[in-house]
Scaffold this motif. Sequence first.
Motif, PDB file in Angstrom:
ATOM      1  N   GLY A 146       0.794  -1.223   0.000  1.00  0.00           N
ATOM      2  CA  GLY A 146       0.000   0.000   0.000  1.00  0.00           C
ATOM      3  C   GLY A 146       0.825   1.270   0.000  1.00  0.00           C
ATOM      4  N   THR A 147       2.145   1.166   0.179  1.00  0.00           N
ATOM      5  CA  THR A 147       3.051   2.312   0.149  1.00  0.00           C
ATOM      6  C   THR A 147       4.275   1.918  -0.672  1.00  0.00           C
ATOM      7  OG1 THR A 147       4.133   1.573   2.194  1.00  0.00           O
ATOM      8  CG2 THR A 147       2.332   3.174   2.409  1.00  0.00           C
ATOM      9  N   PRO A 148       5.050   2.901  -1.145  1.00  0.00           N
ATOM     10  CA  PRO A 148       6.290   2.551  -1.845  1.00  0.00           C
ATOM     11  C   PRO A 148       7.188   1.709  -0.942  1.00  0.00           C
ATOM     12  CG  PRO A 148       5.806   4.892  -2.097  1.00  0.00           C
ATOM     13  CD  PRO A 148       4.842   4.356  -1.071  1.00  0.00           C
ATOM     14  N   ALA A 149       7.923   0.792  -1.532  1.00  0.00           N
ATOM     15  CA  ALA A 149       8.718  -0.149  -0.741  1.00  0.00           C
ATOM     16  C   ALA A 149      10.202  -0.021  -1.042  1.00  0.00           C
ATOM     17  CB  ALA A 149       8.262  -1.579  -1.016  1.00  0.00           C
ATOM     18  N   LEU A 150      10.991  -0.367  -0.033  1.00  0.00           N
ATOM     19  CA  LEU A 150      12.421  -0.600  -0.206  1.00  0.00           C
ATOM     20  C   LEU A 150      12.664  -2.004   0.325  1.00  0.00           C
ATOM     21  CD1 LEU A 150      15.391   1.771   0.726  1.00  0.00           C
ATOM     22  CD2 LEU A 150      15.537  -0.725   0.794  1.00  0.00           C
ATOM     23  N   ALA A 151      12.933  -2.917  -0.579  1.00  0.00           N
ATOM     24  CA  ALA A 151      13.061  -4.324  -0.206  1.00  0.00           C
ATOM     25  C   ALA A 151      14.506  -4.787  -0.312  1.00  0.00           C
ATOM     26  CB  ALA A 151      12.188  -5.191  -1.109  1.00  0.00           C
ATOM     27  N   VAL A 152      14.898  -5.634   0.628  1.00  0.00           N
ATOM     28  CA  VAL A 152      16.234  -6.244   0.615  1.00  0.00           C
ATOM     29  C   VAL A 152      16.033  -7.758   0.613  1.00  0.00           C
ATOM     30  CG1 VAL A 152      18.430  -6.512   1.822  1.00  0.00           C
ATOM     31  CG2 VAL A 152      17.228  -4.309   1.878  1.00  0.00           C
ATOM     32  N   ILE A 153      16.723  -8.441  -0.288  1.00  0.00           N
ATOM     33  CA  ILE A 153      16.611  -9.899  -0.399  1.00  0.00           C
ATOM     34  C   ILE A 153      17.955 -10.529  -0.042  1.00  0.00           C
ATOM     35  CG2 ILE A 153      16.119 -11.848  -1.921  1.00  0.00           C
ATOM     36  CD1 ILE A 153      14.444  -9.953  -3.636  1.00  0.00           C
ATOM     37  N   ASP A 154      17.922 -11.449   0.903  1.00  0.00           N
ATOM     38  CA  ASP A 154      19.116 -12.125   1.394  1.00  0.00           C
ATOM     39  C   ASP A 154      18.976 -13.628   1.111  1.00  0.00           C
ATOM     40  OD1 ASP A 154      21.483 -12.616   2.876  1.00  0.00           O
ATOM     41  OD2 ASP A 154      20.299 -12.984   4.701  1.00  0.00           O
ATOM     42  N   TYR A 155      19.541 -14.199   0.074  1.00  0.00           N
ATOM     43  CA  TYR A 155      20.458 -13.552  -0.820  1.00  0.00           C
ATOM     44  C   TYR A 155      20.329 -14.154  -2.203  1.00  0.00           C
ATOM     45  CZ  TYR A 155      23.335 -17.551   0.768  1.00  0.00           C
ATOM     46  OH  TYR A 155      23.789 -18.805   1.104  1.00  0.00           O
ATOM     47  N   LEU A 156      21.029 -13.617  -3.201  1.00  0.00           N
ATOM     48  CA  LEU A 156      20.848 -13.955  -4.612  1.00  0.00           C
ATOM     49  C   LEU A 156      20.929 -15.452  -4.884  1.00  0.00           C
ATOM     50  CD1 LEU A 156      20.716 -12.787  -7.581  1.00  0.00           C
ATOM     51  CD2 LEU A 156      23.209 -12.998  -7.586  1.00  0.00           C
ATOM     52  N   GLN A 157      21.977 -16.107  -4.386  1.00  0.00           N
ATOM     53  CA  GLN A 157      22.211 -17.507  -4.735  1.00  0.00           C
ATOM     54  C   GLN A 157      21.111 -18.427  -4.211  1.00  0.00           C
ATOM     55  OE1 GLN A 157      24.556 -15.374  -3.625  1.00  0.00           O
ATOM     56  NE2 GLN A 157      25.687 -15.191  -5.546  1.00  0.00           N
ATOM     57  N   LEU A 158      20.478 -18.071  -3.079  1.00  0.00           N
ATOM     58  CA  LEU A 158      19.417 -18.909  -2.534  1.00  0.00           C
ATOM     59  C   LEU A 158      18.136 -18.833  -3.360  1.00  0.00           C
ATOM     60  CD1 LEU A 158      19.815 -18.441   1.329  1.00  0.00           C
ATOM     61  CD2 LEU A 158      20.363 -20.453  -0.042  1.00  0.00           C
ATOM     62  N   LEU A 159      17.964 -17.765  -4.139  1.00  0.00           N
ATOM     63  CA  LEU A 159      16.806 -17.688  -5.029  1.00  0.00           C
ATOM     64  C   LEU A 159      16.871 -18.769  -6.107  1.00  0.00           C
ATOM     65  CD1 LEU A 159      16.444 -13.838  -5.684  1.00  0.00           C
ATOM     66  CD2 LEU A 159      14.960 -15.280  -4.264  1.00  0.00           C
ATOM     67  N   ASP A 160      18.056 -19.303  -6.305  1.00  0.00           N
ATOM     68  CA  ASP A 160      18.297 -20.215  -7.425  1.00  0.00           C
ATOM     69  C   ASP A 160      18.321 -21.684  -7.008  1.00  0.00           C
ATOM     70  OD1 ASP A 160      18.704 -20.379 -10.160  1.00  0.00           O
ATOM     71  OD2 ASP A 160      20.868 -20.544  -9.970  1.00  0.00           O
ATOM     72  N   GLN A 161      17.930 -21.992  -5.771  1.00  0.00           N
ATOM     73  CA  GLN A 161      18.113 -23.348  -5.267  1.00  0.00           C
ATOM     74  C   GLN A 161      16.928 -24.281  -5.489  1.00  0.00           C
ATOM     75  OE1 GLN A 161      19.536 -23.360  -1.207  1.00  0.00           O
ATOM     76  NE2 GLN A 161      21.643 -23.159  -1.891  1.00  0.00           N
ATOM     77  N   LYS A 162      15.723 -23.717  -5.561  1.00  0.00           N
ATOM     78  CA  LYS A 162      14.543 -24.570  -5.689  1.00  0.00           C
ATOM     79  C   LYS A 162      14.209 -24.854  -7.152  1.00  0.00           C
ATOM     80  CE  LYS A 162      11.926 -23.697  -1.463  1.00  0.00           C
ATOM     81  NZ  LYS A 162      10.617 -23.278  -0.929  1.00  0.00           N
ATOM     82  N   ARG A 163      13.994 -26.113  -7.462  1.00  0.00           N
ATOM     83  CA  ARG A 163      13.608 -26.458  -8.831  1.00  0.00           C
ATOM     84  C   ARG A 163      12.189 -26.002  -9.160  1.00  0.00           C
ATOM     85  NH1 ARG A 163      15.925 -32.656  -9.733  1.00  0.00           N
ATOM     86  NH2 ARG A 163      18.142 -32.151  -9.401  1.00  0.00           N
ATOM     87  N   SER A 164      11.392 -25.767  -8.106  1.00  0.00           N
ATOM     88  CA  SER A 164       9.993 -25.378  -8.317  1.00  0.00           C
ATOM     89  C   SER A 164       9.844 -23.904  -8.683  1.00  0.00           C
ATOM     90  CB  SER A 164       9.166 -25.665  -7.056  1.00  0.00           C
ATOM     91  OG  SER A 164       9.705 -24.971  -5.938  1.00  0.00           O
ATOM     92  N   THR A 165      10.922 -23.125  -8.584  1.00  0.00           N
ATOM     93  CA  THR A 165      10.859 -21.708  -8.925  1.00  0.00           C
ATOM     94  C   THR A 165      11.536 -21.478 -10.270  1.00  0.00           C
ATOM     95  OG1 THR A 165      12.920 -21.279  -7.711  1.00  0.00           O
ATOM     96  CG2 THR A 165      10.843 -20.970  -6.519  1.00  0.00           C
TER      97      THR A 165
END
Length: 238
Positions: A146-165
């Motif tokens: 509902g408001t502008p966001a500043l998001a931090v994701i920890d971390y890049l390599q873990l986004l790549d671990q699941k075969r379902s994504t």
Amino acid sequence: MHLSAPIYRLKRNARDLARQQGIPLHRALDRVASEQGYQSWSHLASQASQARPAAAVLSRLVPGDLILIGARPGQGKTLLGLELAARAGALGRTGFFFTLDYHERDVRQRLSELGLPPSADAGAVQVDTSDDISADHVIRRLASAGTPALAVIDYLQLLDQKRSTPDLATQIGALRRHVKETGAICAIISQIDRSFDLSPRKMPGRSDIRLPNPLDLAAFDRICFLNEGRLRMEAAQA
């Protein structure tokens, strides 16, 4: 003057010292500050606040930015991400911290120990430790804020671990489109390959970013590198 350890660790050392020697915490804090070369803890905290890399990064962020933060372990990349989220309110934004690496209790503890400036609000940070974190999950959370966001994701390599994504390039592409369309800001923390430790270079570069699968770094607007208390911020498409 460089601190021998991050300020949250120095504060923890002071608490241990106060318990061990049965002295008031303020005296223990001043003693730790003196060992670092400062007149008092308030002097150390004031100087450290002015030198924090988060202030330099925040001053250069613009709506729609997608940035990468890369460093070796212990160099402050997670602390930088936490502080960016905690200081989002200064930009009129809601801060989010998405992590697949920590429990919420640990994140809250680290936020409380950062020694943040008065303008920051660690309690307002939306911490998400879901096992389902992916680009789609992040986008849904930001869209519902509902408001502008500043998001931090920890971390890049873990986004790549699941075969379902989706693959990493697809996820980063989706995040880039979202921030450009909505004006959100997103920072993604990244590992740096351990081979950098054997390098004579003072700062890692793009070739040191650990990428288990192909990813065009031009998808990012800026890349921040941290090492030994120093920060370098560069355009990703330079």
